[in-house]
Design an enzyme around this catalytic site. Sequence first.
Site, PDB file in Angstrom:
ATOM      1  N   ASP A 129      -5.919  -3.651  -2.285  1.00 39.70           N
ATOM      2  CA  ASP A 129      -4.869  -3.368  -1.304  1.00 39.70           C
ATOM      3  C   ASP A 129      -4.216  -4.640  -0.737  1.00 39.70           C
ATOM      4  OD1 ASP A 129      -3.323  -2.282   0.721  1.00 39.70           O
ATOM      5  OD2 ASP A 129      -4.912  -0.996   1.497  1.00 39.70           O
ATOM      6  N   SER A 186       0.837  -1.199   0.000  1.00 34.15           N
ATOM      7  CA  SER A 186       0.000   0.000   0.000  1.00 34.15           C
ATOM      8  C   SER A 186       0.877   1.256   0.000  1.00 34.15           C
ATOM      9  CB  SER A 186      -0.963  -0.050   1.192  1.00 34.15           C
ATOM     10  OG  SER A 186      -2.071   0.793   0.987  1.00 34.15           O
TER      11      SER A 186
END
Length: 301
Positions: free
Chosen positions: A152, A38
């Site tokens: 993610d 991320s």
Amino acid sequence: MKIGLALGAGAARGWTHIGIIQALEKLGVKIDIVAGCSIGAYVGAAYASGKLEPLKEWACSLTEWQILSLMGVGIRKGGIASGQKVFTKLAEEFCASTFEEMHKPFAVVATDLYSGREVMFNNGPVGSCIQASCAIPALFSPVAHNGRWLVDGAVVNPVPVNLCRQMGADFVIAVNLNADFKPQRLDKPTVEHEKIQKKTDDFFSKGSNIVRQWFSPEGKDEKMDPPGILSVMSSSLEILQARVTRSRLAGDPPDVLIEPHLSDVGLMEFHRATELCLEGERTVSRLAEEIQYQLVIENEA
């Protein structure tokens, strides 16, 4: 001995990675391998490309309104923001075009939306891989890649220690940005945490009229207002990340774990880069003796 650096997820808290990296280098720690998840993938890409300082200068110049513009908030499938300007900025100014062109071996992790599998990238074009790793569920749309929809990496692997080891690291330094979240927190910290999450709703309420409606509570019970959409999402994701992180780190512990104090930082407070970089530096300073000791022990082993 090859030293790996695993940079964890944490949205705006990720600017702390910049200060941590620069402080480690000042300490004389030579990072050979980088892995990110991320925001850790975003910062890690710039670092592995030799562009960390330009990224820092840009991040520290951002205002809250600039961030709102960069996020591209609006109605779209899969998420409430595109974030495309943020990823274009990375690609054009702070990141090599391919993993092979980077100065250091680098890998990122994303999550296959339908199988739930961890997906690792460490070769070929970089752009879509970083965007996939950063695709926070409900905030950003999933990214299509080779016939799969990716979100993610924090859903399955918030602090990718294993990626560093897979790339040949003998010694791994990991950064966990979500260590302050404790399910067993006392009443006062819980109230403070609720205030931090409300910042996320307040940020998005500054967007378009249609989006603003999504963050305006429609009703009340006798005692309190219901939380907004993004507050629910970010709090739920934080619970998930905290639990997954503890499990993953217990199964594959790093040699050094860096956990800055970031309990007062909201999901979208990217305009706080200057103070977050300083917090990263302070955290490494507190752990300097332990880091140097562990490196000496490893070298002697």
